[in-house]
Enzyme design. Structure first.
Site, PDB file in Angstrom:
ATOM      1  N   GLU A  51      65.264 -65.681  66.219  1.00 53.81           N
ATOM      2  CA  GLU A  51      66.174 -66.292  65.239  1.00 53.81           C
ATOM      3  C   GLU A  51      66.794 -65.301  64.263  1.00 53.81           C
ATOM      4  O   GLU A  51      66.829 -65.543  63.057  1.00 53.81           O
ATOM      5  CB  GLU A  51      65.434 -67.406  64.483  1.00 53.81           C
ATOM      6  CG  GLU A  51      64.830 -68.441  65.417  1.00 53.81           C
ATOM      7  CD  GLU A  51      64.096 -69.578  64.698  1.00 53.81           C
ATOM      8  OE1 GLU A  51      63.959 -69.503  63.468  1.00 53.81           O
ATOM      9  OE2 GLU A  51      63.690 -70.526  65.377  1.00 53.81           O
ATOM     10  N   GLU A  98      61.794 -73.532  74.477  1.00 51.91           N
ATOM     11  CA  GLU A  98      61.104 -74.476  73.580  1.00 51.91           C
ATOM     12  C   GLU A  98      61.669 -75.880  73.710  1.00 51.91           C
ATOM     13  O   GLU A  98      61.856 -76.600  72.719  1.00 51.91           O
ATOM     14  CB  GLU A  98      61.235 -74.005  72.117  1.00 51.91           C
ATOM     15  CG  GLU A  98      60.757 -72.589  71.908  1.00 51.91           C
ATOM     16  CD  GLU A  98      60.840 -72.112  70.465  1.00 51.91           C
ATOM     17  OE1 GLU A  98      61.027 -72.947  69.562  1.00 51.91           O
ATOM     18  OE2 GLU A  98      60.709 -70.900  70.247  1.00 51.91           O
TER      19      GLU A  98
HETATM   20  C1  XIL Z   1      56.760 -73.780  65.322  1.00 48.88           C
HETATM   21  C2  XIL Z   1      55.482 -74.517  65.676  1.00 48.88           C
HETATM   22  O1  XIL Z   1      55.742 -75.488  66.643  1.00 48.88           O
HETATM   23  C3  XIL Z   1      54.933 -75.127  64.424  1.00 48.88           C
HETATM   24  O2  XIL Z   1      53.734 -75.822  64.702  1.00 48.88           O
HETATM   25  C4  XIL Z   1      54.682 -74.021  63.399  1.00 48.88           C
HETATM   26  O3  XIL Z   1      54.205 -74.541  62.215  1.00 48.88           O
HETATM   27  C5  XIL Z   1      55.968 -73.285  63.131  1.00 48.88           C
HETATM   28  O4  XIL Z   1      56.521 -72.810  64.326  1.00 48.88           O
HETATM   29  N1  XIL Z   1      61.230 -72.007  66.739  1.00 48.88           N
HETATM   30  C6  XIL Z   1      60.268 -71.181  67.263  1.00 48.88           C
HETATM   31  C7  XIL Z   1      58.870 -71.624  67.344  1.00 48.88           C
HETATM   32  O5  XIL Z   1      60.574 -70.083  67.749  1.00 48.88           O
HETATM   33  O6  XIL Z   1      57.970 -70.564  67.222  1.00 48.88           O
HETATM   34  C8  XIL Z   1      58.596 -72.678  66.295  1.00 48.88           C
HETATM   35  O7  XIL Z   1      57.272 -73.149  66.465  1.00 48.88           O
HETATM   36  C9  XIL Z   1      59.614 -73.794  66.381  1.00 48.88           C
HETATM   37  C10 XIL Z   1      60.996 -73.281  66.108  1.00 48.88           C
END
Ligand code: XIL
Length: 425
Positions: A187, A303
């Protein structure tokens, strides 16, 4: 200086996933329009069924196409819920530890203290994966979120490079040869921040300038010559002005990195899809995928889930809409041969980050994932299976690994930089 990152962490993350995806969320008229659209296209459409040929698990279906299917999981769920663990073994060829490889997330604190690492949970997750012949994704080495509380006190202009080098060398080095791909930088693009090249304002960027991205990839490449090194981001999926700008900025970043010889091998498209976002444009998405592929990069869906916050309460209606979103999105995505992997951000609705980050106003449980809260396959699972079954066969599974064993030696200043930190691990 950047304490706001820790204070606003949860908030930024929650909003972050949606920012750039559009203003429809929360706007009543938009929600209604979305529902009318779904009614015509899906709910009242008898041809829109989610039947699958047989019950073969997702991992075998994917494998037959030269694809990898996997899911994220948290240690606290996977290690305590035996039935859940069985489903991961059945469905997944890859495990993405959701918390355990971040600096600090939930009860998983890899960076317990400035001079200490705690690898217990990460080791157990990787051990679980290996025991069950699953590959592992590492998420994430360099991110502006999930940094420990002490980060802002410890890391400054003088030592930031040391910290970056030492973190990546230690973590990637420990699991060298055991992690299929790493999200090296996560990100890093946010055009709304108004910085050069659309870079997000992050602690790393403020301390090390834009060079931190190239540096992070080089350290990772030197620490594990086999892992597929990935740049991962969200907000790339829709035909909104924000997503369009972000796609451009990400593409330019990838072009710059490739041009300067940065060892980057893949783009991760997070794909947190939004239930009531109608601005999905297959043509523009295809173009983006093909632009990325033409840089010689692989593409991973890293994701995937569907945010159902604004969808109707009825489980039946909601599930049909969610399934159609999965199938429509994946049929475009999987058509691009550079796409080699599909990871859902969780496997069962019993455990989803959206329960916390995007809960429904009516209090009913979110249903973003392939299995329901009782660990039963639901139409989302069938939609994913159908999209995989319809996908073209990839040339070979080995495409998921780095093609060359090019080694990226670290330059002397970086090696010198890590001396003197005096870390125990
Ligand atoms: C998120 C997890 O799912 C949460 O449980 C944690 O608190 C924060 O991170 N983008 C990403 C992931 O790259 O690593 C994130 O995961 C969600 C958004």
């Amino acid at each position: 200086m950047y304490s706001r990152y820790s204070r606003r962490r949860a908030l930024t993350l929650g909003a972050g996933v949606l920012s750039g995806i559009g203003t429809v969320i929360g706007a009543k008229a938009g929600v209604k329009a979305a529902y009318r659209h779904y009614q015509a296209q899906i709910l009242d459409n008898p041809d829109r069924t989610f039947e699958t040929a047989g019950e073969t698990p997702l991992k075998q279906r994917a494998q037959a196409k030269g694809l990898i299917y996997g899911a994220a999981a948290r240690h606290q769920d996977l290690m305590t819920d035996r039935t859940l663990a069985t489903h991961y073994r059945t469905e997944c060829a890859l495990l993405a530890p959701e918390w355990e490889l971040k600096w600090s997330a939930g009860n998983a604190r890899l960076r317990t203290a400035p001079n200490q690492f705690d690898f217990t949970m990460a080791d157990e997750m990787i051990n679980f994966a290996q025991t069950h012949a699953m590959q592992v994704r590492g998420n994430t080495l360099v991110w502006h979120l999930c940094l420990p509380e002490w980060f802002t006190e410890q890391v400054n202009h003088q030592n930031a490079e040391q910290w970056l080098v030492q973190h990546i060398q230690t973590v990637v080095g420990r699991y060298a040869g055991q992690v299929q791909s790493w999200d090296v930088v996560n990100e890093a693009i946010e055009p709304a921040d108004g910085q050069a090249h659309g870079l997000r304002r992050t602690p790393w960027q403020e301390l090390l300038d834009a060079d931190y991205i190239d540096l992070a990839f080089r350290i990772a490449a030197a620490a594990d010559p086999k892992a597929v090194l990935t740049y991962n981001d969200y907000g790339l999926e829709y035909d909104t002005p924000e997503n369009q700008t972000k796609r451009q900025a990400v593409l330019q970043l990838l072009e710059r990195l490739k041009a300067q010889g940065t060892p980057i091998h893949a783009l991760g498209i997070q794909s947190h899809l939004v239930g009531n976002e109608l601005r999905f444009n297959p043509q523009k998405l295809r173009q983006f995928l093909s632009d990325v592929a033409s840089l010689g990069l692989k593409i991973f869906i890293t994701e995937l889930d569907v945010i159902d916050r604004e969808l109707p309460q009825s489980v039946e209606v909601r599930d049909r809409i969610i399934a159609s979103i999965y199938e429509d999105f994946l049929s475009v995505i999987l058509d691009e041969p550079a796409v080699k992997m599909l990871v859902t951000w969780g496997l069962s609705d019993r455990y989803s980050w959206l329960t916390e980050f995007h809960p429904r106003a009516d209090g009913s449980a979110v249903r973003p994932l392939p299995l329901d809260g009782n660990l039963q396959r639901k139409s989302a699972w069938r939609a994913i299976a159908r999209a995989i079954d319809a996908a073209p066969v990839r040339s070979s599974q080995s495409a998921c690994f780095r093609s060359s064993n090019h080694s990226f030696a670290l330059e002397q200043p970086h090696l010198r930089a890590i001396k003197g930190l005096g870390l125990n691990h």
